[in-house]
Design a protein around this motif. Structure first.
Motif, PDB file in Angstrom:
ATOM      1  N   VAL A   1     -95.439 -41.013  59.056  1.00  0.00           N
ATOM      2  CA  VAL A   1     -96.058 -42.162  58.385  1.00  0.00           C
ATOM      3  C   VAL A   1     -96.278 -41.871  56.904  1.00  0.00           C
ATOM      4  O   VAL A   1     -96.855 -40.843  56.539  1.00  0.00           O
ATOM      5  CB  VAL A   1     -97.396 -42.532  59.057  1.00  0.00           C
ATOM      6  CG1 VAL A   1     -98.000 -43.768  58.398  1.00  0.00           C
ATOM      7  CG2 VAL A   1     -97.201 -42.767  60.545  1.00  0.00           C
ATOM      8  N   THR A   2     -95.825 -42.777  56.051  1.00  0.00           N
ATOM      9  CA  THR A   2     -96.008 -42.628  54.609  1.00  0.00           C
ATOM     10  C   THR A   2     -96.772 -43.793  53.994  1.00  0.00           C
ATOM     11  O   THR A   2     -97.160 -43.731  52.833  1.00  0.00           O
ATOM     12  CB  THR A   2     -94.644 -42.524  53.899  1.00  0.00           C
ATOM     13  OG1 THR A   2     -93.870 -43.697  54.178  1.00  0.00           O
ATOM     14  CG2 THR A   2     -93.883 -41.297  54.380  1.00  0.00           C
ATOM     15  N   GLU A   3     -97.002 -44.852  54.781  1.00  0.00           N
ATOM     16  CA  GLU A   3     -97.676 -46.029  54.240  1.00  0.00           C
ATOM     17  C   GLU A   3     -98.329 -46.809  55.380  1.00  0.00           C
ATOM     18  O   GLU A   3     -97.827 -46.834  56.504  1.00  0.00           O
ATOM     19  CB  GLU A   3     -96.670 -46.920  53.505  1.00  0.00           C
ATOM     20  CG  GLU A   3     -97.284 -48.032  52.672  1.00  0.00           C
ATOM     21  CD  GLU A   3     -96.258 -48.694  51.762  1.00  0.00           C
ATOM     22  OE1 GLU A   3     -96.604 -49.704  51.126  1.00  0.00           O
ATOM     23  OE2 GLU A   3     -95.118 -48.197  51.695  1.00  0.00           O
ATOM     24  N   PHE A   4     -99.481 -47.437  55.077  1.00  0.00           N
ATOM     25  CA  PHE A   4    -100.182 -48.241  56.088  1.00  0.00           C
ATOM     26  C   PHE A   4    -100.667 -49.536  55.453  1.00  0.00           C
ATOM     27  O   PHE A   4    -101.233 -49.528  54.356  1.00  0.00           O
ATOM     28  CB  PHE A   4    -101.375 -47.462  56.668  1.00  0.00           C
ATOM     29  CG  PHE A   4    -102.196 -48.266  57.647  1.00  0.00           C
ATOM     30  CD1 PHE A   4    -101.799 -48.381  58.972  1.00  0.00           C
ATOM     31  CD2 PHE A   4    -103.352 -48.917  57.241  1.00  0.00           C
ATOM     32  CE1 PHE A   4    -102.542 -49.126  59.881  1.00  0.00           C
ATOM     33  CE2 PHE A   4    -104.101 -49.656  58.128  1.00  0.00           C
ATOM     34  CZ  PHE A   4    -103.702 -49.769  59.455  1.00  0.00           C
ATOM     35  N   ASP A   5    -100.427 -50.656  56.157  1.00  0.00           N
ATOM     36  CA  ASP A   5    -100.837 -51.979  55.687  1.00  0.00           C
ATOM     37  C   ASP A   5    -101.563 -52.707  56.807  1.00  0.00           C
ATOM     38  O   ASP A   5    -101.050 -52.795  57.923  1.00  0.00           O
ATOM     39  CB  ASP A   5     -99.615 -52.809  55.280  1.00  0.00           C
ATOM     40  CG  ASP A   5     -99.444 -52.879  53.776  1.00  0.00           C
ATOM     41  OD1 ASP A   5    -100.457 -52.904  53.065  1.00  0.00           O
ATOM     42  OD2 ASP A   5     -98.289 -52.908  53.318  1.00  0.00           O
ATOM     43  N   CYS A   6    -102.741 -53.255  56.507  1.00  0.00           N
ATOM     44  CA  CYS A   6    -103.466 -54.063  57.479  1.00  0.00           C
ATOM     45  C   CYS A   6    -103.599 -55.482  56.937  1.00  0.00           C
ATOM     46  O   CYS A   6    -104.163 -55.674  55.852  1.00  0.00           O
ATOM     47  CB  CYS A   6    -104.845 -53.477  57.761  1.00  0.00           C
ATOM     48  SG  CYS A   6    -105.811 -54.465  58.933  1.00  0.00           S
TER      49      CYS A   6
END
Length: 280
Positions: free
Chosen positions: A238-243
């Protein structure tokens, strides 16, 4: 980011002028001001034959002059150097005049803004909750904590901002309505894609989308047949997280770990968080 950069310098300037005005509004008048009506307005005086200018038309000192007058009056955070003023106002000016924002410069400036604002809050005798609003008091403490790294302060600010947005957007709605509404606007995962997976958001508890790269990891587990050997466990790095629910956005392994998210997710279907029962 443009709004944040512009607000950084403007908030320090306006807070500085508020501190000066708490002593006397006359301190806001430029020393070489030949506009008599502005002087009278700052002094709170009236002249029967004249009409006072509106607050939007008075001529006052600029941002740096405001800081220097506070320094003269010993009403400024310690330490606060000319370099601190330049860091804050240059970020604001670059955004206002050129539409440019440097992420690292903005991050450093925001810590200065918080320090100046907290000083103003105490000096103006304002309560923490009224000044910082719900959820932001804790992040202010963390931003001002010298023991935290710049990265940790930045991530804590992101988490607090996302928490505040979620409360403002959804806090007043009945829980039974919130879940289907948020599911309808959830970021879609591309069908058959192994470069993204759903993951529980550390702020709001709903599902966000984790992006990254796929790889294979050799696990030291023997297969249950005669020749033994190893099995390959593919995972998502994982390199990025968006909610989409609270609009939390984390980029890079360091930010993910600072927010309490693991940098790896097994690609087995059982490890995708779609089975998670959001908010019970």
């Amino acid at each position: 980011m443009l709004d944040a950069a512009f607000s950084a310098g403007s908030s320090v300037e306006l807070l500085a002028k508020s501190l000066l005005a708490s002593v006397s509004p006359v301190l806001l008048a430029a020393s070489n001001n030949t506009d008599v009506w502005s002087l009278l307005r700052f002094a709170g005086a009236t002249v029967p034959e004249g009409e006072m200018p509106s607050g939007a038309k008075v001529k006052s000192i600029d941002a740096n002059q405001s800081i220097e007058r506070l320094r003269y009056l010993r009403m400024i955070p310690i330490p606060w150097s000319q370099g601190d003023s330049a860091a804050v106002f240059e970020v604001r000016n670059a955004a206002a005049h050129m539409g440019l924002v440097d992420r690292e410069a903005l991050s450093s400036a925001m810590r200065l803004v918080v320090r100046f604002s907290e000083y103003a809050r105490i000096r103006l005798d304002q309560g923490t909750d009224e000044w910082w609003r719900k959820n932001l008091g804790l992040v202010v403490e963390q931003l001002l904590d010298e023991g935290l790294s710049e990265l940790q302060r930045g991530v804590q600010a992101k988490l607090a901002s996302a928490r505040l947005r979620y409360e403002e957007d959804w806090g007043a709605r009945p829980p039974e309505l919130v879940k289907p509404l948020l599911e309808s606007v959830r970021y879609p995962r591309p069908e058959g894609s192994f470069s993204s997976m759903y993951r529980v958001c550390p702020v709001c508890g709903h599902l966000g989308l984790a992006y990254g790269y796929t790889s294979e990891e050799e696990c030291l587990v023997e297969l249950p047949h005669p020749d033994g050997g190893f099995w390959m466990n593919p995972y998502l790095g994982v390199t990025e997280f968006d909610c989409s629910s609270c609009r939390l956005h984390l980029v890079g392994d360091a930010e993910l770990r600072a927010a309490g998210l693991d940098g790896q997710m097994g690609l087995a279907s059982s490890e995708d968080d779609t089975s998670h029962n959001e908010h019970g």
